[in-house]
Design a protein around this motif. Structure first.
Motif, PDB file in Angstrom:
ATOM      1  N   TRP A 151     -59.713 -54.890 -40.677  1.00 33.92           N
ATOM      2  CA  TRP A 151     -58.647 -54.262 -40.216  1.00 33.92           C
ATOM      3  C   TRP A 151     -57.412 -54.375 -41.280  1.00 33.92           C
ATOM      4  O   TRP A 151     -56.508 -53.428 -41.653  1.00 33.92           O
ATOM      5  CB  TRP A 151     -58.138 -54.481 -39.034  1.00 33.92           C
ATOM      6  N   ASN A 155     -53.906 -45.511 -32.822  1.00 34.79           N
ATOM      7  CA  ASN A 155     -54.517 -46.673 -33.154  1.00 34.79           C
ATOM      8  C   ASN A 155     -53.822 -47.553 -32.355  1.00 34.79           C
ATOM      9  O   ASN A 155     -54.632 -48.701 -31.679  1.00 34.79           O
ATOM     10  CB  ASN A 155     -54.337 -46.927 -34.810  1.00 34.79           C
ATOM     11  N   LEU A 176     -57.871 -40.363 -31.688  1.00 40.42           N
ATOM     12  CA  LEU A 176     -57.902 -41.162 -32.757  1.00 40.42           C
ATOM     13  C   LEU A 176     -58.625 -40.792 -33.937  1.00 40.42           C
ATOM     14  O   LEU A 176     -58.071 -40.464 -35.035  1.00 40.42           O
ATOM     15  CB  LEU A 176     -57.918 -42.505 -32.685  1.00 40.42           C
ATOM     16  N   VAL A 215     -63.611 -46.199 -38.135  1.00 38.84           N
ATOM     17  CA  VAL A 215     -63.234 -45.780 -36.848  1.00 38.84           C
ATOM     18  C   VAL A 215     -64.371 -44.913 -36.225  1.00 38.84           C
ATOM     19  O   VAL A 215     -64.702 -44.920 -35.017  1.00 38.84           O
ATOM     20  CB  VAL A 215     -62.113 -44.884 -36.747  1.00 38.84           C
ATOM     21  N   TYR A 227     -61.198 -45.985 -43.579  1.00 38.59           N
ATOM     22  CA  TYR A 227     -60.526 -45.938 -42.215  1.00 38.59           C
ATOM     23  C   TYR A 227     -61.366 -44.949 -41.394  1.00 38.59           C
ATOM     24  O   TYR A 227     -61.752 -45.470 -40.105  1.00 38.59           O
ATOM     25  CB  TYR A 227     -59.096 -45.586 -42.295  1.00 38.59           C
TER      26      TYR A 227
END
Length: 156
Positions: free
Chosen positions: A55, A89, A112, A141, A137
């Motif tokens: 992250w 997020n 998201l 996700v 990203y």
């Protein structure tokens, strides 16, 4: 449009980094804790230590991508999408870990994912490197969505 000084560009980059890293700060009030430890998890569930470094890199890439878009003259729509996905997020952690609601968190992460996809496309139209910085990203996700779904199914 007046050219931006290196100092202004640096301050704005620092601002994007700060704002982007504020999203996970909300999650500090809803850590995984004992509840998460009791959940049935799939064998491919990542070890806890992996999330922090992953992250950190993702948030840094997101901030740089937003900064690259900001540096362009026409970026309003793209940056609005950026802040929408950032809010989603920030919302996921309190819903999943704080409220102990994997099903509701699955809905949040679905929105998201869509917001990231739309942001990536909008960033790509303004700055190809900015769009590319959001690809990891979106991939992460996507993985997190599958994991969220699996945890929900295993524990409902």
């Amino acid at each position: 449009m007046k050219p931006r000084s290196p100092l202004q560009q640096g301050l704005v980059l620092l601002g994007f980094i700060t704002l982007t890293f504020l999203a996970p700060a909300v999650g500090a009030f809803a850590p995984p804790g004992a509840w998460y430890q009791t959940l049935n998890k799939p064998s491919w569930n990542p070890p806890p230590w992996i999330f922090g470094p992953v992250w950190t890199l993702l948030y840094l890439g997101m901030a740089v991508a937003a900064w690259l878009v900001w540096k362009r003259a026409v970026q309003g729509h793209a940056l609005r999408l950026y802040f929408v996905q950032l809010a989603l997020n920030a919302a996921w952690t309190p819903v999943f870990f704080g409220a102990h609601q994997p099903g509701a968190a699955l809905i949040v992460i679905g929105f998201l994912w869509m917001a990231i996809f739309l942001t990536l496309r909008a960033f790509q139209a303004v700055s190809r490197p900015a769009g590319l910085l959001l690809v990891p990203y979106l991939v992460w996700v996507t993985f997190a969505s599958v994991l969220n779904f699996t945890l929900w199914r295993l524990n409902s």
